[in-house]
Design an enzyme around this catalytic site. Structure first.
Site, PDB file in Angstrom:
ATOM      1  N   LEU A   1      42.205  13.607  30.074  1.00 60.66           N
ATOM      2  CA  LEU A   1      41.405  14.262  31.104  1.00 60.66           C
ATOM      3  C   LEU A   1      42.192  14.482  32.394  1.00 60.66           C
ATOM      4  O   LEU A   1      42.029  15.501  33.065  1.00 60.66           O
ATOM      5  CB  LEU A   1      40.157  13.430  31.391  1.00 60.66           C
ATOM      6  CG  LEU A   1      39.055  13.488  30.337  1.00 60.66           C
ATOM      7  CD1 LEU A   1      38.040  12.372  30.559  1.00 60.66           C
ATOM      8  CD2 LEU A   1      38.351  14.840  30.362  1.00 60.66           C
TER       9      LEU A   1
ATOM     10  N   ASP B   1      50.765   1.351  39.613  1.00 57.41           N
ATOM     11  CA  ASP B   1      50.226   0.411  38.623  1.00 57.41           C
ATOM     12  C   ASP B   1      48.898  -0.109  39.153  1.00 57.41           C
ATOM     13  O   ASP B   1      48.860  -0.900  40.095  1.00 57.41           O
ATOM     14  CB  ASP B   1      51.210  -0.737  38.399  1.00 57.41           C
ATOM     15  CG  ASP B   1      50.721  -1.738  37.360  1.00 57.41           C
ATOM     16  OD1 ASP B   1      49.582  -1.596  36.866  1.00 57.41           O
ATOM     17  OD2 ASP B   1      51.484  -2.681  37.060  1.00 57.41           O
TER      18      ASP B   1
ATOM     19  N   ASN C   1      41.370   8.861  38.405  1.00 58.56           N
ATOM     20  CA  ASN C   1      41.054   8.998  36.985  1.00 58.56           C
ATOM     21  C   ASN C   1      41.528   7.813  36.156  1.00 58.56           C
ATOM     22  O   ASN C   1      41.042   7.604  35.037  1.00 58.56           O
ATOM     23  CB  ASN C   1      41.702  10.298  36.473  1.00 58.56           C
ATOM     24  CG  ASN C   1      41.782  10.372  34.976  1.00 58.56           C
ATOM     25  OD1 ASN C   1      40.779  10.509  34.297  1.00 58.56           O
ATOM     26  ND2 ASN C   1      42.990  10.283  34.442  1.00 58.56           N
TER      27      ASN C   1
ATOM     28  N   TYR D   1      33.107  -2.865  30.232  1.00 60.41           N
ATOM     29  CA  TYR D   1      33.392  -1.488  30.628  1.00 60.41           C
ATOM     30  C   TYR D   1      32.191  -0.884  31.357  1.00 60.41           C
ATOM     31  O   TYR D   1      32.339  -0.303  32.443  1.00 60.41           O
ATOM     32  CB  TYR D   1      33.740  -0.641  29.402  1.00 60.41           C
ATOM     33  CG  TYR D   1      34.030   0.801  29.747  1.00 60.41           C
ATOM     34  CD1 TYR D   1      35.261   1.170  30.282  1.00 60.41           C
ATOM     35  CD2 TYR D   1      33.070   1.786  29.545  1.00 60.41           C
ATOM     36  CE1 TYR D   1      35.526   2.491  30.619  1.00 60.41           C
ATOM     37  CE2 TYR D   1      33.326   3.111  29.885  1.00 60.41           C
ATOM     38  CZ  TYR D   1      34.554   3.454  30.413  1.00 60.41           C
ATOM     39  OH  TYR D   1      34.808   4.762  30.757  1.00 60.41           O
TER      40      TYR D   1
ATOM     41  N   LYS E   1      31.747   0.212  35.572  1.00 64.53           N
ATOM     42  CA  LYS E   1      31.265   1.495  36.076  1.00 64.53           C
ATOM     43  C   LYS E   1      30.010   1.321  36.933  1.00 64.53           C
ATOM     44  O   LYS E   1      29.824   2.046  37.926  1.00 64.53           O
ATOM     45  CB  LYS E   1      31.001   2.444  34.911  1.00 64.53           C
ATOM     46  CG  LYS E   1      32.232   2.760  34.068  1.00 64.53           C
ATOM     47  CD  LYS E   1      33.340   3.404  34.888  1.00 64.53           C
ATOM     48  CE  LYS E   1      34.525   3.805  34.043  1.00 64.53           C
ATOM     49  NZ  LYS E   1      35.605   4.433  34.838  1.00 64.53           N
TER      50      LYS E   1
END
Length: 345
Positions: free
Chosen positions: A50, A98, A125, A213, A217
């Site tokens: 992406l 990093d 991203n 995960y 978010k």
């Protein structure tokens, strides 16, 4: 209305959201008149998937200067070489970054301050999702929470004064943080002042790849929920963008063979193309205006945050997460940076 001002979603079933996002939502492309000549943009993780496609789309809009911020300079240079061939009139650089290292993030932002006379847009991203538990040696945190939340927050905060001063007068700088509809699945954990929240995700015994995960978010929702108290849309517009489920990305690269086969089949049936997925980044970072500040963008529209943020328990969790995050990042004087950005100052 902003995400914070919108009423929380009442959809009782996450697959309803998934179905609309994947199959009903129509892509929104930049107007034909969009012209990024003279502008400078940074994309983290821009060497593949992406991020690379987003780079292609920005360059197609005549972006003058693009910086790919990548963990692997050799892979970054390979990607940059292809981009330079396709867009020879643009300047395309590769800078090491990093996202597992606070030192690397501080070095990166110091380089921006000293070497770039202008900066318009940053698209964050870079992100990870690991099948197995991995701890970051320098911080002791689980890597998904570290990269997707803590390091992303540090980079965002350090970028704020840079964008405020290096974007053209009267035009706010832009930060778009890549998020996910999966942030809507969990609830913020119940909190106790005597029990640290962030450290509760650092135990291998409690590791849940999908759960960590999704929570990383959701934590980004909680961060933005508070950030708008400090940052004005007149200075820097910060938003979250969901690309939906996209086939052909590297996010599932460390799953086992059976998992990869399943995800490939699922992607073939349900996944957006990389081109459509990346268009959500460009829409959030270039097309949307000040109205998108402090917002979660899904299906090219402003949507409410995770519904748990709007509850009294959620508000307590947001406050504790904010305090712990500020304490974690105190070495970089993040409180001082935010105070300097305070609305009206």
């Amino acid at each position: 209305m902003s995400s914070k001002e919108l009423p929380p979603s009442t959809s009782p079933f996450f697959p309803n959201i998934f179905f609309y996002n994947q199959f009903r939502a129509k892509p929104s492309w930049p107007p034909a008149s969009t012209n990024l000549t003279g502008q400078v943009a940074i994309i983290t993780g821009g060497n593949a998937g992406l991020g690379y496609e987003c780079a292609m789309q920005l360059l197609s809009l005549r972006l003058t200067h693009l910086i790919l911020a990548v963990r692997s300079p050799s892979r970054g240079e390979a990607a940059a070489s292809k981009l330079r061939h396709a867009y020879p009139k643009s300047t395309i650089d590769v800078w090491p970054l990093d996202m597992s290292s606070y030192d690397s993030i501080q070095t990166f932002t110091a380089r921006i301050s000293s070497q770039l006379p202008r900066l318009d847009t940053v698209i964050l991203n870079a992100g990870v999702r690991h099948t197995n538990f991995l701890s970051v040696p320098g911080t002791g945190h689980e890597e998904t929470i570290q990269v997707n939340y803590l390091s992303t927050v540090l980079l965002t905060i350090l970028l704020l004064p840079i964008l405020k001063t290096k974007s053209p007068s009267g035009i706010p700088g832009r930060i778009t943080i890549i998020n996910a509809a999966l942030a809507l699945l969990p609830k913020l954990p119940s909190v106790d002042d005597d029990a640290p929240l962030l450290k509760s995700f650092d135990s291998p015994a409690q590791y849940d790849a999908n759960g960590h995960y999704c929570m990383s978010k959701l934590f980004a929702h909680a961060f933005l929920y508070k950030l708008v108290d400090y940052v004005s849309a007149d200075d820097v517009v910060v938003n979250l963008a969901d690309p939906a489920f996209v086939k052909g990305t590297g996010l599932i690269r460390d799953v086992n063979t059976v998992g990869k086969v399943f995800m490939a089949l699922f992607g073939a049936l349900c996944g957006r193309t990389v081109k459509v997925g990346a268009s959500t980044f460009v829409d959030a970072a270039v097309v949307k205006g000040k109205e998108s500040h402090g917002c979660f963008l899904m299906s090219w529209k402003i949507e409410p945050f995770n519904s748990s943020l709007y509850t009294s328990d959620g508000e307590r969790a947001v406050e504790q997460l904010w305090r712990e995050t500020m304490d974690e990042l105190a070495f970089a004087d993040v409180r001082g940076v935010l105070q300097s950005m305070k609305k009206g100052l």
